[in-house]
Scaffold this active site. Structure first.
Site, PDB file in Angstrom:
ATOM      1  N   SER A   1      45.236  96.505 101.618  1.00  9.20           N
ATOM      2  CA  SER A   1      46.354  95.293 101.614  1.00  9.20           C
ATOM      3  C   SER A   1      45.538  93.964 102.016  1.00  9.20           C
ATOM      4  CB  SER A   1      47.287  95.834 102.999  1.00  9.20           C
ATOM      5  OG  SER A   1      48.178  96.831 102.433  1.00  9.20           O
TER       6      SER A   1
ATOM      7  N   ASP B   1      63.640  97.219  99.351  1.00  9.71           N
ATOM      8  CA  ASP B   1      62.396  97.963  99.636  1.00  9.71           C
ATOM      9  C   ASP B   1      63.181  99.384 100.067  1.00  9.71           C
ATOM     10  OD1 ASP B   1      60.322  99.801 100.174  1.00  9.71           O
ATOM     11  OD2 ASP B   1      59.491  98.494 101.649  1.00  9.71           O
TER      12      ASP B   1
ATOM     13  N   ASP C   1      56.001 103.427 100.188  1.00  8.79           N
ATOM     14  CA  ASP C   1      55.547 102.350 100.729  1.00  8.79           C
ATOM     15  C   ASP C   1      54.951 103.039 102.108  1.00  8.79           C
ATOM     16  OD1 ASP C   1      56.731  99.113 101.458  1.00  8.79           O
ATOM     17  OD2 ASP C   1      56.073 100.200 103.164  1.00  8.79           O
TER      18      ASP C   1
ATOM     19  N   HIS D   1      61.271  98.680 103.989  1.00 14.90           N
ATOM     20  CA  HIS D   1      61.674  97.516 104.723  1.00 14.90           C
ATOM     21  C   HIS D   1      62.782  96.931 104.641  1.00 14.90           C
ATOM     22  CE1 HIS D   1      57.181  98.104 104.798  1.00 14.90           C
ATOM     23  NE2 HIS D   1      57.489  97.467 106.131  1.00 14.90           N
TER      24      HIS D   1
ATOM     25  N   CYS E   1      54.449  95.023 103.190  1.00 12.75           N
ATOM     26  CA  CYS E   1      55.333  95.735 102.499  1.00 12.75           C
ATOM     27  C   CYS E   1      54.542  96.070 100.847  1.00 12.75           C
ATOM     28  CB  CYS E   1      56.595  94.981 102.090  1.00 12.75           C
ATOM     29  SG  CYS E   1      57.712  95.903 101.190  1.00 12.75           S
TER      30      CYS E   1
END
Length: 632
Positions: free
Chosen positions: A326, A350, A365, A371, A384
């Site tokens: 990420s 999401d 996820d 989320h 996310c």
């Protein structure tokens, strides 16, 4: 009249005179030949035989130059030279080399490795009458024993030489590199004249990259010797030109703090000054003692280092290639905004997973329940994955590769960092060439969260983060800050090759910076614990890179996984968000989540540079007023 002939004395006299004349002429001719020969030797060939005579008593010796010193940005000595006494042998003067070695082994503690290295140097091409070292770093007792037996050992001398020494070896080994004995391959490429008498050459790091500057120019001296080849006096001397002293951007205090923060763990930290590109810290832990390599590391010591499962010789900061996870989302956020794949206000739902089509595979996820509705700012703050899966598909692989390459991924974007690897920036062409397979949409989805085939080094992550801190202005990372002399550092740095990353809307830089600040200071930011209580505003992004793949419905349980199979913890960030003074990349191997492991390390590094070191040295240029103005 008696029988017989009377003696003819007159005839005998004439015979004698003729014989005497012949002998006189012969002797005279011999004298002429001798005089002619003497004339040729003394007059005609006078210069030749004078030179040959002088060679018997006068030797030309090379004088190696002192190697240049290396300092950190605050003029703290990082690499110096210390005198070391060694025993050397000149084979041409020894006679029976095997007998001489037997005597030396009886006098000194000469290991099998020393003897093997000596025999190897003896077989290599070298100049006549060049001494070959046998043992280094003699003690006073060993020097005394050699002095007692000196008359028995023609061609054997105790020589004093300056040898490289690293006073902070464990801290600087991976950044500075080290010098070592010149080997056969290096003999083929160096200038034999300028390296006459030099036994050491840079093997890695700064020592290798700036070898030409650090080495200097050789000198010479004419010395008078006796019949045993021992020096009596120096007749003439041309002094060597010492190597240049270098000042690096590295701050030893910050370097030490980086090592402290990683102590007991495996990992790397790279800190860059965004304004100059200067590398403030380049730490790879665990490290090693570079001094052991200078005069030749022993076999047991090298075996311990090379066979250690922690790989202390491996430079993780420059050569460690990891999935960026990420930490790549800020760069992809810029790419998505600038390419029009997303907008600042675009929100997506999401549910905890992503599918390219309704019957396709589900990409999860990290938050199992999802989320909910998230826009780009919340997607950055909460990391996310689903948002970036969607953005990746919208951009397509070609757009992603184009933007990521402009951030320096897939290449060595440094100016003077020797040995840095380029990582892997995958593309359809790359996959076809390396795996003989087509590029699938799922590969694009994986790249959207920095997984899959992509690999990056900590230095590349720090470089890309510094580009965001600079709002698109490229300043290639560099170690050299200044040359302590009349020469300019810029003439020894390669020309810059990167164009600024110009966005259609330059305010996107500020938008992404604010989104990264939410990671540290937002109520739902993944690193909010590390940003809490700061007197300045920082921007960052956490990352958690999988070491092995999970099945589609398998859950990750760190407690049940072997330590070296656990996720890597990553973090990238810079501070303060306005007028950034430091950009960092942190990786802790098998450290678990980036928010709980890597982010606190980065926060401690930010505090050290902006608050502690700035008040006690020339660390940060930011004022306390600027810091206070940054409080969110």
């Amino acid at each position: 009249m008696p029988w017989g002939e009377f003696k003819d004395t007159a005839a005998e006299r004439r015979l004698f005179q003729r014989r005497a004349m012949v002998m006189l002429v012969f002797v005279f001719l011999l004298l002429l030949v001798l005089v002619a020969r003497m004339y040729q030797l003394q007059v005609v060939e006078h210069d030749i035989y004078t030179t040959l005579s002088d060679k018997n008593r006068v030797q030309v010796q090379s004088v190696p130059p002192p190697r240049g010193l290396v300092y950190d940005r605050n003029h703290v000595l990082l690499a110096e030279n210390r005198p070391v006494f060694s025993v050397t042998v000149v084979p041409e003067r020894v006679g029976d080399i095997d007998h001489a070695l037997e005597q030396l082994v009886g006098i000194l503690d000469v290991s099998d490795e020393d003897l093997e290295r000596f025999q190897r140097r003896l077989r290599e091409p070298r100049r006549p009458f060049q001494e070959i070292p046998l043992r280094y770093d003699l003690t006073e007792d060993e020097i005394a024993r050699l002095a007692v037996h000196r008359h028995e050992l023609p061609g054997v001398e105790v020589e004093a030489e300056l040898v490289r020494y690293y006073p902070h070896s464990e801290l600087t080994a991976h950044a500075l590199g080290f010098v070592g004995r010149i080997n056969r391959d290096e003999l083929q490429r160096i200038d034999p004249v300028n390296y006459a008498g030099t036994n050491y050459i840079g093997k890695s790091g700064v020592e290798r990259f700036y070898e030409e500057l650090l080495h200097g120019k050789v000198g010479y001296q004419h010395v008078e010797t006796n019949a045993r080849g021992r020096t009596l006096r120096v007749l003439e001397r041309e002094n060597p030109v010492p190597g240049e002293d270098l000042q690096l951007h590295i701050d030893l205090r910050l370097q030490s703090r980086a090592h402290e923060l990683l102590d007991g763990r495996r990992g790397a930290i790279v800190a860059i000054e965004p304004e100059t590109g200067g590398i403030l810290a380049l730490a790879s832990v665990p490290g090693f003692d570079a001094n052991k390599f200078v005069t030749g590391i022993s076999v047991p010591d090298y075996r311990d280092l090379s066979e250690s499962k922690d790989k202390p010789l491996f430079n993780r900061a420059l050569r460690g290639q990891y999935a960026p996870a990420s930490t790549i989302k800020p760069m992809l956020g810029i790419a998505a905004l600038d390419s029009g794949a997303v907008t600042r206000d675009l929100s997506i739902w999401d549910p905890g997973y992503f599918q390219i089509n309704s019957k396709g595979r589900r990409w999860r996820d990290w938050k199992r329940g999802g989320h909910g509705w998230v826009d780009l700012t919340h997607a950055m703050a909460q990391s996310c994955d689903v948002y970036y899966y969607e953005a990746a598909i919208e951009m397509g692989i070609d757009t992603m590769v184009d933007y990521l390459s402009r951030f320096g991924f897939g290449e060595d974007a440094t100016l003077d960092v020797a040995g840095a690897l380029s990582g892997i920036l995958p593309s359809p062409d790359w996959k076809r060439a390396t795996h003989s397979q087509p590029w699938y949409p799922g590969d694009t989805v994986n790249l959207g969260i920095g997984q899959g085939f992509m690999l990056a080094t900590p230095l590349q992550l720090a470089t890309a983060t510094a580009l965001i801190a600079n709002r698109g202005e490229w300043v290639e990372p560099r170690l050299l800050k200044d040359i302590q002399g009349d020469r300019s550092a810029e003439e020894f740095l390669p020309a810059e090759t990167h164009e600024p990353l110009q966005l259609k809307d330059p305010s996107d830089w500020e938008f992404i910076t604010d989104a990264m600040a939410e990671v540290m200071h937002g109520s739902k930011g993944t690193a909010r614990a590390s940003g809490r209580g700061a007197s300045y505003r920082m921007a960052g992004k956490t990352g958690t890179a999988q070491v092995f793949s999970l099945a589609e419905d398998e859950e990750y349980d760190a407690e049940e996984i072997k330590e070296r199979l656990r996720d890597h913890a990553l973090f990238v960030g810079f501070a303060p968000t306005e007028k950034p003074q430091i950009a960092v990349a942190v990786i802790v191997e098998n450290g678990g989540g980036g928010s709980g492991t890597a982010a606190p390390v980065a926060r401690a590094l930010f505090d050290a540079w902006l608050l502690e070191l700035s008040s006690s040295g020339s660390g940060s240029l930011v004022s306390k007023a600027d810091l206070q103005n940054e409080v969110p």
